[in-house]
Design a protein around this motif. Structure first.
Motif, PDB file in Angstrom:
ATOM      1  N   THR A  85       4.072  -6.772 -11.110  1.00  0.00           N
ATOM      2  CA  THR A  85       3.822  -6.391 -10.331  1.00  0.00           C
ATOM      3  C   THR A  85       1.830  -6.107 -11.258  1.00  0.00           C
ATOM      4  O   THR A  85       1.779  -6.044 -12.421  1.00  0.00           O
ATOM      5  CB  THR A  85       3.711  -4.408  -9.920  1.00  0.00           C
ATOM      6  OG1 THR A  85       4.220  -4.302 -11.971  1.00  0.00           O
ATOM      7  CG2 THR A  85       5.358  -4.602  -9.400  1.00  0.00           C
TER       8      THR A  85
ATOM      9  N   ASP B 141      -4.683   2.552  -3.956  1.00  0.00           N
ATOM     10  CA  ASP B 141      -2.961   3.125  -3.630  1.00  0.00           C
ATOM     11  C   ASP B 141      -2.257   1.246  -3.164  1.00  0.00           C
ATOM     12  O   ASP B 141      -1.449   1.874  -2.869  1.00  0.00           O
ATOM     13  CB  ASP B 141      -3.204   3.914  -2.194  1.00  0.00           C
ATOM     14  CG  ASP B 141      -3.347   4.692  -3.037  1.00  0.00           C
ATOM     15  OD1 ASP B 141      -3.431   5.513  -3.073  1.00  0.00           O
ATOM     16  OD2 ASP B 141      -4.649   5.496  -1.653  1.00  0.00           O
ATOM     17  N   VAL B 142      -3.072   0.814  -3.720  1.00  0.00           N
ATOM     18  CA  VAL B 142      -1.537  -0.654  -3.990  1.00  0.00           C
ATOM     19  C   VAL B 142      -1.874  -1.047  -5.179  1.00  0.00           C
ATOM     20  O   VAL B 142      -2.233  -1.373  -6.534  1.00  0.00           O
ATOM     21  CB  VAL B 142      -3.174  -1.841  -3.285  1.00  0.00           C
ATOM     22  CG1 VAL B 142      -2.823  -3.381  -3.535  1.00  0.00           C
ATOM     23  CG2 VAL B 142      -3.645  -1.918  -1.846  1.00  0.00           C
ATOM     24  N   VAL B 143      -0.216  -1.535  -4.442  1.00  0.00           N
ATOM     25  CA  VAL B 143      -0.097  -2.489  -6.118  1.00  0.00           C
ATOM     26  C   VAL B 143       0.516  -3.968  -5.406  1.00  0.00           C
ATOM     27  O   VAL B 143       0.504  -3.940  -3.940  1.00  0.00           O
ATOM     28  CB  VAL B 143       1.456  -2.179  -6.497  1.00  0.00           C
ATOM     29  CG1 VAL B 143       2.581  -2.988  -7.103  1.00  0.00           C
ATOM     30  CG2 VAL B 143       1.131  -0.413  -6.815  1.00  0.00           C
TER      31      VAL B 143
ATOM     32  N   LEU C 153       5.505   3.886  -6.775  1.00  0.00           N
ATOM     33  CA  LEU C 153       5.932   2.860  -6.041  1.00  0.00           C
ATOM     34  C   LEU C 153       5.526   2.016  -7.719  1.00  0.00           C
ATOM     35  O   LEU C 153       6.974   1.214  -7.346  1.00  0.00           O
ATOM     36  CB  LEU C 153       5.333   2.559  -5.063  1.00  0.00           C
ATOM     37  CG  LEU C 153       5.210   1.346  -4.628  1.00  0.00           C
ATOM     38  CD1 LEU C 153       6.662   0.899  -3.475  1.00  0.00           C
ATOM     39  CD2 LEU C 153       4.265   0.411  -3.720  1.00  0.00           C
ATOM     40  N   ILE C 154       4.811   1.895  -7.776  1.00  0.00           N
ATOM     41  CA  ILE C 154       5.467   0.937  -9.211  1.00  0.00           C
ATOM     42  C   ILE C 154       6.983   1.437 -10.443  1.00  0.00           C
ATOM     43  O   ILE C 154       7.152   0.981 -10.986  1.00  0.00           O
ATOM     44  CB  ILE C 154       3.963   1.330 -10.800  1.00  0.00           C
ATOM     45  CG1 ILE C 154       2.707   0.731  -9.899  1.00  0.00           C
ATOM     46  CG2 ILE C 154       4.251   0.985 -12.018  1.00  0.00           C
ATOM     47  CD1 ILE C 154       1.727   1.219 -10.181  1.00  0.00           C
TER      48      ILE C 154
ATOM     49  N   THR D 248       0.859  -1.279   0.287  1.00  0.00           N
ATOM     50  CA  THR D 248      -0.289  -0.367  -0.607  1.00  0.00           C
ATOM     51  C   THR D 248       1.021   1.213  -0.088  1.00  0.00           C
ATOM     52  O   THR D 248       1.529   1.679   1.688  1.00  0.00           O
ATOM     53  CB  THR D 248      -0.944  -0.272   1.373  1.00  0.00           C
ATOM     54  OG1 THR D 248      -1.746  -0.820   1.109  1.00  0.00           O
ATOM     55  CG2 THR D 248      -1.820   1.109   1.283  1.00  0.00           C
ATOM     56  N   ALA D 249       0.599   1.829  -1.606  1.00  0.00           N
ATOM     57  CA  ALA D 249       1.418   2.836  -1.433  1.00  0.00           C
ATOM     58  C   ALA D 249       0.883   4.623  -0.570  1.00  0.00           C
ATOM     59  O   ALA D 249      -0.511   4.135  -0.366  1.00  0.00           O
ATOM     60  CB  ALA D 249       1.300   3.928  -2.974  1.00  0.00           C
TER      61      ALA D 249
ATOM     62  N   VAL E 235      -2.405  -3.986 -10.728  1.00  0.00           N
ATOM     63  CA  VAL E 235      -2.537  -2.777  -9.523  1.00  0.00           C
ATOM     64  C   VAL E 235      -4.192  -3.843 -10.066  1.00  0.00           C
ATOM     65  O   VAL E 235      -4.909  -4.556 -11.236  1.00  0.00           O
ATOM     66  CB  VAL E 235      -2.590  -1.248 -10.174  1.00  0.00           C
ATOM     67  CG1 VAL E 235      -1.430  -0.790  -9.992  1.00  0.00           C
ATOM     68  CG2 VAL E 235      -3.367  -1.867 -11.688  1.00  0.00           C
TER      69      VAL E 235
ATOM     70  N   ARG F  12       0.576   8.036  -4.555  1.00  0.00           N
ATOM     71  CA  ARG F  12       1.864   8.087  -4.817  1.00  0.00           C
ATOM     72  C   ARG F  12       1.637   6.266  -5.313  1.00  0.00           C
ATOM     73  O   ARG F  12       3.463   6.522  -5.642  1.00  0.00           O
ATOM     74  CB  ARG F  12       3.228   7.653  -3.009  1.00  0.00           C
ATOM     75  CG  ARG F  12       2.688   9.424  -3.190  1.00  0.00           C
ATOM     76  CD  ARG F  12       3.270   9.821  -1.597  1.00  0.00           C
ATOM     77  NE  ARG F  12       4.957   9.988  -2.400  1.00  0.00           N
ATOM     78  CZ  ARG F  12       6.329  10.097  -1.346  1.00  0.00           C
ATOM     79  NH1 ARG F  12       5.745  10.169  -0.017  1.00  0.00           N
ATOM     80  NH2 ARG F  12       6.805   9.800  -2.505  1.00  0.00           N
ATOM     81  N   ARG F  13       1.403   5.785  -6.037  1.00  0.00           N
ATOM     82  CA  ARG F  13       0.655   4.860  -6.328  1.00  0.00           C
ATOM     83  C   ARG F  13       2.252   4.563  -7.348  1.00  0.00           C
ATOM     84  O   ARG F  13       2.727   4.083  -7.368  1.00  0.00           O
ATOM     85  CB  ARG F  13      -0.281   4.155  -6.815  1.00  0.00           C
ATOM     86  CG  ARG F  13      -0.539   2.488  -6.842  1.00  0.00           C
ATOM     87  CD  ARG F  13      -1.758   1.998  -7.383  1.00  0.00           C
ATOM     88  NE  ARG F  13      -1.750   2.724  -8.617  1.00  0.00           N
ATOM     89  CZ  ARG F  13      -3.324   1.910  -9.131  1.00  0.00           C
ATOM     90  NH1 ARG F  13      -4.361   1.440  -8.204  1.00  0.00           N
ATOM     91  NH2 ARG F  13      -3.666   2.402 -10.223  1.00  0.00           N
ATOM     92  N   ASP F  14       2.064   5.831  -8.600  1.00  0.00           N
ATOM     93  CA  ASP F  14       2.772   5.802  -9.770  1.00  0.00           C
ATOM     94  C   ASP F  14       3.952   5.701  -8.768  1.00  0.00           C
ATOM     95  O   ASP F  14       5.195   5.267  -9.744  1.00  0.00           O
ATOM     96  CB  ASP F  14       2.495   6.898 -10.556  1.00  0.00           C
ATOM     97  CG  ASP F  14       0.903   5.990 -11.026  1.00  0.00           C
ATOM     98  OD1 ASP F  14       0.180   5.214 -10.998  1.00  0.00           O
ATOM     99  OD2 ASP F  14       0.593   7.735 -11.479  1.00  0.00           O
TER     100      ASP F  14
END
Length: 102
Positions: free
Chosen positions: A40, A57-59, A18-19, A9-10, A42, A14-16
Motif C-alpha cells: 500500500t 482519503d485514498v490508499v 483502512l491502512i 477511497t476511504a 498514500v 477513515r484512511r488510517d
C-alpha cells in the motif's frame, strides 16, 4: 506478468483504519500463489508541477501478479472476502487499473 493499481477511497477521516486493515492481510496475500508484489501507498505532496493534487482519503495498492488467473484467484481468496466484508463500511469507492508490460 500483470500490474495492478487499485485506488481505494476511504470515507472522510477513515484512511488510517483502512491502512490498518490492509496491514492485516499483507502476509497472507504475499503468500498467495502468483503474487510477486503487494503493498500500500498514500499520496506524497511534492512541488513537482505534473503531480496531481493529493488525495487525503485514498490508499493505493500496488500489485504484481504472474498472470490474470492469479489475480482472479486472489480476488476470491477467503482472506480477501473477509477483508472486504470487514472494511465495507470504511470504503467509499474503488478504482482498479490492470496493466501489462509494454
Amino acid at each position: 506478468m500483470i500490474h495492478v493499481i487499485a485506488a481505494i477511497t476511504a470515507r472522510p477521516g477513515r484512511r488510517d483504519e483502512l491502512i490498518a486493515g490492509f496491514r492485516s492481510i499483507l502476509e497472507p496475500v504475499r503468500a498467495e500463489d502468483g503474487c510477486i508484489e503487494y503493498g500500500t501507498a498514500v499520496d506524497l505532496d511534492t512541488d513537482i508541477p505534473a503531480q496531481a493534487p493529493g488525495r487525503p482519503d485514498v490508499v493505493t495498492v500496488v500489485e504484481k501478479w504472474e498472470s490474470l488467473d492469479h489475480l482472479k484467484a486472489h480476488l476470491k481468496a477467503p482472506h480477501m472476502e473477509e477483508f472486504r466484508s470487514r472494511v465495507k463500511e470504511i470504503v467509499a469507492g474503488t478504482s482498479l487499473t490492470i496493466l501489462e508490460p509494454a
